[in-house]
Design an enzyme around this catalytic site. Structure first.
Site, mmCIF file in Angstrom:
data_model
loop_
_atom_site.group_PDB
_atom_site.id
_atom_site.type_symbol
_atom_site.label_atom_id
_atom_site.label_comp_id
_atom_site.label_asym_id
_atom_site.label_seq_id
_atom_site.Cartn_x
_atom_site.Cartn_y
_atom_site.Cartn_z
ATOM 1 N N LYS A 144 45.336 16.613 -25.706
ATOM 2 C CA LYS A 144 45.106 15.457 -24.845
ATOM 3 C C LYS A 144 45.332 15.809 -23.378
ATOM 4 O O LYS A 144 44.512 15.480 -22.514
ATOM 5 C CB LYS A 144 46.012 14.291 -25.242
ATOM 6 C CG LYS A 144 45.757 13.017 -24.439
ATOM 7 C CD LYS A 144 46.622 11.859 -24.916
ATOM 8 C CE LYS A 144 48.050 12.025 -24.479
ATOM 9 N NZ LYS A 144 48.882 10.835 -24.771
ATOM 10 N N ASP A 168 44.246 8.518 -25.738
ATOM 11 C CA ASP A 168 45.630 8.050 -25.790
ATOM 12 C C ASP A 168 45.671 6.786 -26.631
ATOM 13 O O ASP A 168 44.696 6.429 -27.295
ATOM 14 C CB ASP A 168 46.168 7.802 -24.373
ATOM 15 C CG ASP A 168 45.521 6.599 -23.712
ATOM 16 O OD1 ASP A 168 44.480 6.116 -24.218
ATOM 17 O OD2 ASP A 168 46.049 6.124 -22.695
#
Length: 210
Positions: free
Chosen positions: A120, A138
């Protein structure tokens, strides 16, 4: 969601915010990388408060190493998991200096090899700093992708892969920022603001608020 609806979905988000950007404050790729590393389980507001004080003292890998781990730990102590974050940032700075000439690499493998940098974080840096069409998923984006029916999936990676296919190419570079901001301020976890959502008629969420 049909292609025509997906195009309209992002056209509306672009109309509202033609040039979306992260709410993390930074002036260099290195500052962005560190801010994203610090943002795990912390708010952007909290991270910005820390980096406003930290970056004038140390905003390069070399300066961060010169600051020292104890001082770095103290500087970010208001953030959750600050001990682990400080250790990761410090080791990342050492690797950047020793292996990358003090520069943040723009290759995924090299980014993910840095301590505390997962997929991420690498996606955020690749997208925000280098303009790569990546998708950092997220909690906000995961929720929104599933709730709206845009790219439903049971895992973060499933949602990421589906979004990369679902988002029309012309919108892909900015899609991460549009989705995270919409999830943060409109399609909120506890009570989505459906009455004021520009995507309401395109959204497949069954329990829309009134």
């Amino acid at each position: 969601m049909k292609l025509a609806d997906r195009i309209e979905f992002f056209r509306r988000l672009r109309e509202l915010n033609p040039h979306p950007k992260t709410e993390l404050l930074y002036d260099s790729v290195f500052e962005l990388l560190i801010a994203v590393m610090l943002s795990a389980q912390s708010t952007d507001v909290g991270v910005n408060k820390v980096t406003r004080r930290l970056y004038p003292r140390a905003n390069t890998p070399q300066a961060m190493l010169a600051l020292g781990l104890p001082e770095l730990r103290k500087a970010i102590s208001t953030l959750g998991l600050y001990n682990a974050k400080a250790a990761n940032v410090f080791e990342t700075c050492r690797i950047l200096v020793e292996r990358h000439g003090g520069e943040v690499p723009r290759e995924r493998a090299a980014l993910e090899a840095l301590p505390g940098v997962g997929r991420k974080t690498a996606n955020v840096v690749l997208n925000t700093a280098f303009g790569e069409p990546t998708m950092a998923v997220d909690t906000h984006i995961f929720r929104l992708a599933n709730r709206t029916g845009l790219a439903p999936g049971k895992t973060v990676r499933q949602v990421e892969d589906k979004l990369l296919k679902a988002v029309p190419k012309e919108f892909l570079v900015d899609a991460h920022h549009w989705l995270i901001l919409h999830g943060r301020y409109v399609c909120k976890a506890r009570k989505p603001d459906c009455p004021n959502c520009v995507l309401r008629d395109l959204c497949r969420y069954r329990d829309k608020t009134v």
